[in-house]
Design a protein around this motif. Sequence first.
Motif, PDB file in Angstrom:
ATOM      1  N   ILE A   1      29.243   2.128  40.620  1.00  0.00           N
ATOM      2  CA  ILE A   1      30.369   2.318  39.591  1.00  0.00           C
ATOM      3  C   ILE A   1      30.313   3.570  39.186  1.00  0.00           C
ATOM      4  O   ILE A   1      31.693   4.146  39.016  1.00  0.00           O
ATOM      5  CB  ILE A   1      29.977   1.277  38.503  1.00  0.00           C
ATOM      6  CG1 ILE A   1      29.959  -0.117  39.079  1.00  0.00           C
ATOM      7  CG2 ILE A   1      30.624   1.308  37.480  1.00  0.00           C
ATOM      8  CD1 ILE A   1      31.177  -0.302  39.680  1.00  0.00           C
ATOM      9  N   LYS A   2      29.356   4.132  38.847  1.00  0.00           N
ATOM     10  CA  LYS A   2      29.254   5.669  38.376  1.00  0.00           C
ATOM     11  C   LYS A   2      28.682   6.711  39.441  1.00  0.00           C
ATOM     12  O   LYS A   2      29.471   7.406  39.934  1.00  0.00           O
ATOM     13  CB  LYS A   2      28.456   5.765  37.289  1.00  0.00           C
ATOM     14  CG  LYS A   2      29.124   5.124  36.149  1.00  0.00           C
ATOM     15  CD  LYS A   2      28.734   5.776  34.747  1.00  0.00           C
ATOM     16  CE  LYS A   2      29.423   5.068  33.676  1.00  0.00           C
ATOM     17  NZ  LYS A   2      28.851   5.044  32.227  1.00  0.00           N
ATOM     18  N   LYS A   3      27.258   6.634  39.990  1.00  0.00           N
ATOM     19  CA  LYS A   3      26.783   7.558  40.507  1.00  0.00           C
ATOM     20  C   LYS A   3      27.661   7.785  41.824  1.00  0.00           C
ATOM     21  O   LYS A   3      27.862   8.913  42.475  1.00  0.00           O
ATOM     22  CB  LYS A   3      25.471   7.156  40.955  1.00  0.00           C
ATOM     23  CG  LYS A   3      24.508   8.386  41.007  1.00  0.00           C
ATOM     24  CD  LYS A   3      23.084   7.966  41.031  1.00  0.00           C
ATOM     25  CE  LYS A   3      22.319   8.601  42.169  1.00  0.00           C
ATOM     26  NZ  LYS A   3      20.945   7.851  42.316  1.00  0.00           N
ATOM     27  N   LYS A   4      27.998   6.857  42.468  1.00  0.00           N
ATOM     28  CA  LYS A   4      28.596   6.598  43.763  1.00  0.00           C
ATOM     29  C   LYS A   4      30.110   6.304  43.854  1.00  0.00           C
ATOM     30  O   LYS A   4      30.582   5.576  44.874  1.00  0.00           O
ATOM     31  CB  LYS A   4      27.975   5.846  44.943  1.00  0.00           C
ATOM     32  CG  LYS A   4      26.462   6.535  45.304  1.00  0.00           C
ATOM     33  CD  LYS A   4      26.781   7.928  46.223  1.00  0.00           C
ATOM     34  CE  LYS A   4      25.367   8.798  46.264  1.00  0.00           C
ATOM     35  NZ  LYS A   4      24.612   8.024  47.267  1.00  0.00           N
ATOM     36  N   SER A   5      30.863   6.606  42.816  1.00  0.00           N
ATOM     37  CA  SER A   5      32.262   6.123  42.628  1.00  0.00           C
ATOM     38  C   SER A   5      33.145   7.067  43.780  1.00  0.00           C
ATOM     39  O   SER A   5      34.171   6.631  43.878  1.00  0.00           O
ATOM     40  CB  SER A   5      32.851   6.471  41.240  1.00  0.00           C
ATOM     41  OG  SER A   5      32.568   7.954  40.824  1.00  0.00           O
ATOM     42  N   ASP A   6      32.537   8.194  44.434  1.00  0.00           N
ATOM     43  CA  ASP A   6      33.212   8.881  45.351  1.00  0.00           C
ATOM     44  C   ASP A   6      32.695   8.401  46.873  1.00  0.00           C
ATOM     45  O   ASP A   6      32.935   9.113  47.913  1.00  0.00           O
ATOM     46  CB  ASP A   6      32.891  10.351  45.144  1.00  0.00           C
ATOM     47  CG  ASP A   6      31.341  10.503  45.284  1.00  0.00           C
ATOM     48  OD1 ASP A   6      30.594   9.999  45.533  1.00  0.00           O
ATOM     49  OD2 ASP A   6      31.208  11.860  45.467  1.00  0.00           O
ATOM     50  N   SER A   7      32.026   7.261  46.851  1.00  0.00           N
ATOM     51  CA  SER A   7      31.551   6.781  48.100  1.00  0.00           C
ATOM     52  C   SER A   7      32.844   5.985  49.068  1.00  0.00           C
ATOM     53  O   SER A   7      33.597   5.656  48.433  1.00  0.00           O
ATOM     54  CB  SER A   7      30.281   5.680  48.225  1.00  0.00           C
ATOM     55  OG  SER A   7      30.778   4.788  47.334  1.00  0.00           O
ATOM     56  N   SER A   8      32.505   5.964  50.465  1.00  0.00           N
ATOM     57  CA  SER A   8      33.434   5.446  51.319  1.00  0.00           C
ATOM     58  C   SER A   8      33.717   4.165  50.751  1.00  0.00           C
ATOM     59  O   SER A   8      35.063   3.513  50.746  1.00  0.00           O
ATOM     60  CB  SER A   8      32.991   5.380  52.618  1.00  0.00           C
ATOM     61  OG  SER A   8      31.822   4.963  52.644  1.00  0.00           O
ATOM     62  N   MET A   9      32.539   3.294  50.350  1.00  0.00           N
ATOM     63  CA  MET A   9      32.965   1.896  49.705  1.00  0.00           C
ATOM     64  C   MET A   9      33.467   1.710  48.415  1.00  0.00           C
ATOM     65  O   MET A   9      34.588   1.032  48.337  1.00  0.00           O
ATOM     66  CB  MET A   9      31.325   1.228  49.671  1.00  0.00           C
ATOM     67  CG  MET A   9      31.510  -0.275  49.308  1.00  0.00           C
ATOM     68  SD  MET A   9      30.081  -1.080  48.695  1.00  0.00           S
ATOM     69  CE  MET A   9      29.146  -1.111  50.503  1.00  0.00           C
TER      70      MET A   9
ATOM     71  N   VAL B   1      41.446   7.474  54.569  1.00  0.00           N
ATOM     72  CA  VAL B   1      41.495   8.015  53.287  1.00  0.00           C
ATOM     73  C   VAL B   1      40.174   8.876  52.918  1.00  0.00           C
ATOM     74  O   VAL B   1      39.076   7.912  52.987  1.00  0.00           O
ATOM     75  CB  VAL B   1      41.782   6.795  52.203  1.00  0.00           C
ATOM     76  CG1 VAL B   1      41.345   7.148  50.733  1.00  0.00           C
ATOM     77  CG2 VAL B   1      43.083   6.438  52.381  1.00  0.00           C
ATOM     78  N   HIS B   2      40.183   9.893  52.528  1.00  0.00           N
ATOM     79  CA  HIS B   2      38.629  10.778  52.480  1.00  0.00           C
ATOM     80  C   HIS B   2      37.844  10.129  51.264  1.00  0.00           C
ATOM     81  O   HIS B   2      38.372   9.746  50.304  1.00  0.00           O
ATOM     82  CB  HIS B   2      39.160  12.198  52.202  1.00  0.00           C
ATOM     83  CG  HIS B   2      37.964  13.041  52.203  1.00  0.00           C
ATOM     84  ND1 HIS B   2      37.110  13.299  52.925  1.00  0.00           N
ATOM     85  CD2 HIS B   2      37.364  13.543  50.887  1.00  0.00           C
ATOM     86  CE1 HIS B   2      35.931  14.118  52.537  1.00  0.00           C
ATOM     87  NE2 HIS B   2      36.212  13.974  51.422  1.00  0.00           N
ATOM     88  N   ALA B   3      36.738  10.048  51.524  1.00  0.00           N
ATOM     89  CA  ALA B   3      35.753   9.896  50.370  1.00  0.00           C
ATOM     90  C   ALA B   3      34.493  10.407  50.583  1.00  0.00           C
ATOM     91  O   ALA B   3      34.053  10.877  51.976  1.00  0.00           O
ATOM     92  CB  ALA B   3      35.183   8.458  50.472  1.00  0.00           C
ATOM     93  N   ASP B   4      34.129  11.417  49.745  1.00  0.00           N
ATOM     94  CA  ASP B   4      32.968  12.281  49.645  1.00  0.00           C
ATOM     95  C   ASP B   4      31.713  11.730  50.328  1.00  0.00           C
ATOM     96  O   ASP B   4      30.775  12.356  50.954  1.00  0.00           O
ATOM     97  CB  ASP B   4      32.743  13.254  48.528  1.00  0.00           C
ATOM     98  CG  ASP B   4      33.643  14.324  48.490  1.00  0.00           C
ATOM     99  OD1 ASP B   4      34.097  14.974  49.539  1.00  0.00           O
ATOM    100  OD2 ASP B   4      34.286  14.489  47.344  1.00  0.00           O
ATOM    101  N   SER B   5      31.110  10.747  49.777  1.00  0.00           N
ATOM    102  CA  SER B   5      29.705  10.128  49.880  1.00  0.00           C
ATOM    103  C   SER B   5      29.513   8.848  50.542  1.00  0.00           C
ATOM    104  O   SER B   5      30.790   8.182  50.921  1.00  0.00           O
ATOM    105  CB  SER B   5      28.891  10.280  48.478  1.00  0.00           C
ATOM    106  OG  SER B   5      29.485   9.112  47.821  1.00  0.00           O
ATOM    107  N   VAL B   6      28.261   8.372  50.658  1.00  0.00           N
ATOM    108  CA  VAL B   6      28.157   7.192  51.210  1.00  0.00           C
ATOM    109  C   VAL B   6      27.117   6.677  50.169  1.00  0.00           C
ATOM    110  O   VAL B   6      26.200   7.518  49.817  1.00  0.00           O
ATOM    111  CB  VAL B   6      27.456   7.292  52.719  1.00  0.00           C
ATOM    112  CG1 VAL B   6      27.003   5.887  53.148  1.00  0.00           C
ATOM    113  CG2 VAL B   6      28.585   7.902  53.415  1.00  0.00           C
TER     114      VAL B   6
END
Lengths: 335, 335
Positions: A74-82, A58-63
């Motif tokens: 919650i906000k800034k890294k809501s696109d992280s793998s975690m 399942v793709h996620a853009d950032s870490v």
Amino acid sequence: MKIIVDAFGGDNAPLEIIRGAVDAYHEYGVEIILTGREDVIRSVSAENGISLDNITIVHADSVISNDEAGSDIIKKKSDSSMAVGLKLLSDGGGDAFVSAGNSGALCVGATLIVKRIKGIKRPGFAPVMPNINGYFMLLDSGANVECKPQMLQQFGIMGSVYMNKVMGVSNPRVGLANVGTEEHKGDELRHEAYALLKDSPVNFIGNVEGRDIPLDGCDVVVCDGFTGNMILKTYEGTAMALMKRIKGVFTKSLKTKLAAAIVMPEMKELKKSVDYNEVGGAPILGCAKPVFKAHGSANAKTIKNAIRVTKEYVENDVIASISAALSELKASDTP
Amino acid sequence: MKIIVDAFGGDNAPLEIIRGAVDAYHEYGVEIILTGREDVIRSVSAENGISLDNITIVHADSVISNDEAGSDIIKKKSDSSMAVGLKLLSDGGGDAFVSAGNSGALCVGATLIVKRIKGIKRPGFAPVMPNINGYFMLLDSGANVECKPQMLQQFGIMGSVYMNKVMGVSNPRVGLANVGTEEHKGDELRHEAYALLKDSPVNFIGNVEGRDIPLDGCDVVVCDGFTGNMILKTYEGTAMALMKRIKGVFTKSLKTKLAAAIVMPEMKELKKSVDYNEVGGAPILGCAKPVFKAHGSANAKTIKNAIRVTKEYVENDVIASISAALSELKASDTP
């Protein structure tokens, strides 16, 4: 069973994480969903001869890195793998989530994205650590720097269930970390937590001093997150310092190197038994679904072990047992 | 210089205490005043061939045991060897007091009988402990379960003076025990103490994590007494557990026993370097006169070493230096 694995969490991500997850798929028969940049996961796997057959990505853009604030998930890294993995777990896309990434972010994300078990005030970070005879759980080890007495009571209940169901300890001994064994020791928080734990459906053995923790004083050490973090890291640092000193003894001369060669297998065995990578890490206890933190320095073996433990976490239905234990509390104590 | 020694404090009292004090008299040329039951001191010494020539005895009827509450020293046990010794120190009958007895009672007695240095809020229990390269001081280690920020600031100042003057550390690195190195880590107490320490006449290096304490992260670890007690005892317990495990490795078979024989001198050296008995114990820092706590399991050597360290505590006028450092604080920070 579907285990979601954060392919980009930890010092050795993504290669060691992918390798460990794929090994777990073969060894334990669990389905694996990897989260993170799909192109990187595919290229790293191909380069290292790891087959991704039957592995879902399942793709996620950032870490989210270890230097970032936990709340960033919650906000800034809501696109992280975690964050993507936790969201997937919350939405029913898997049965559990494993990550070796930022502990603070995992605690925040587990609490706010996966949510808590009904009645649980705050989830606790709950590493399982080696003691002289086996293992103990230390919670909270840092998720909650400041705690209320009821949180400590709930840590005791959750730790007891986990050590029983997952680690196979019958009637786990629950101890309250304190500056002395007598009931009156410690501060207000300890006094109130002591009274609550005494009245809980656990095998509460009273206060336990720091000295007794590595010497198998109890199976579940209950404390606030500040104290737990100090215990956890002092324990790690002391063991590291002593092992370094012993290495120094063994490499001092030709004569001592000979001795080292003789005891090498036993020393390796000892090192293994105090090694994080064997136990695999720490559940975030109190989440509505199983979230498991593997050690930041996790290698493939650590991840494989973490997935094995997480499988037992799911299979033994720890969360339902925690709910049941909470409902056993007398009405007056119920959150 | 007259050193008052509690002949009835500690697990090995009175014989080992008397022996250590008499040895110190011969080796360091200090005058010794023993407190406790005179008849017992005389008979035990005679039975063990210890000459009490030039040793003064000040009689005290009772002993305060480790099981008794620290506060008992004031009324119920005001006739104990510890209380009598502290009173003698306070009245000018000696230059310093050494005891291996009840730590809590010694802290209470030191504070209330000997009194504090002007401006010091609360004395701290300040053991000197081995780390990977040498020694560090951990204060407070249990005298004050609850602390105010200013107390932590004063612990930092006192520890810095002691490590410099007595342990010979130049420009001691003072660290605040915390759950992370970043300035914003920890609770309100840590935030306020951090700000005060930054503005103090010490070499404040910021927060120090538990892991770094045994690995020589700093020379003075500042914390509240609850945290300090947990660090101190977790450190002790972890070292004990690991040493036991290593002993297990060495005694496993004939082969490993051979290896043990080879590295025995080096292992003894290592054990000695992590041994409390070598460092001698902990000053109660902040008292108006030097009070020194020797380890409860002190033997004659420990007591002799404790007296040597106490002699340096007196000679290097640590107390005057602490007063001077306090007065260096800006008016706004002065207690």
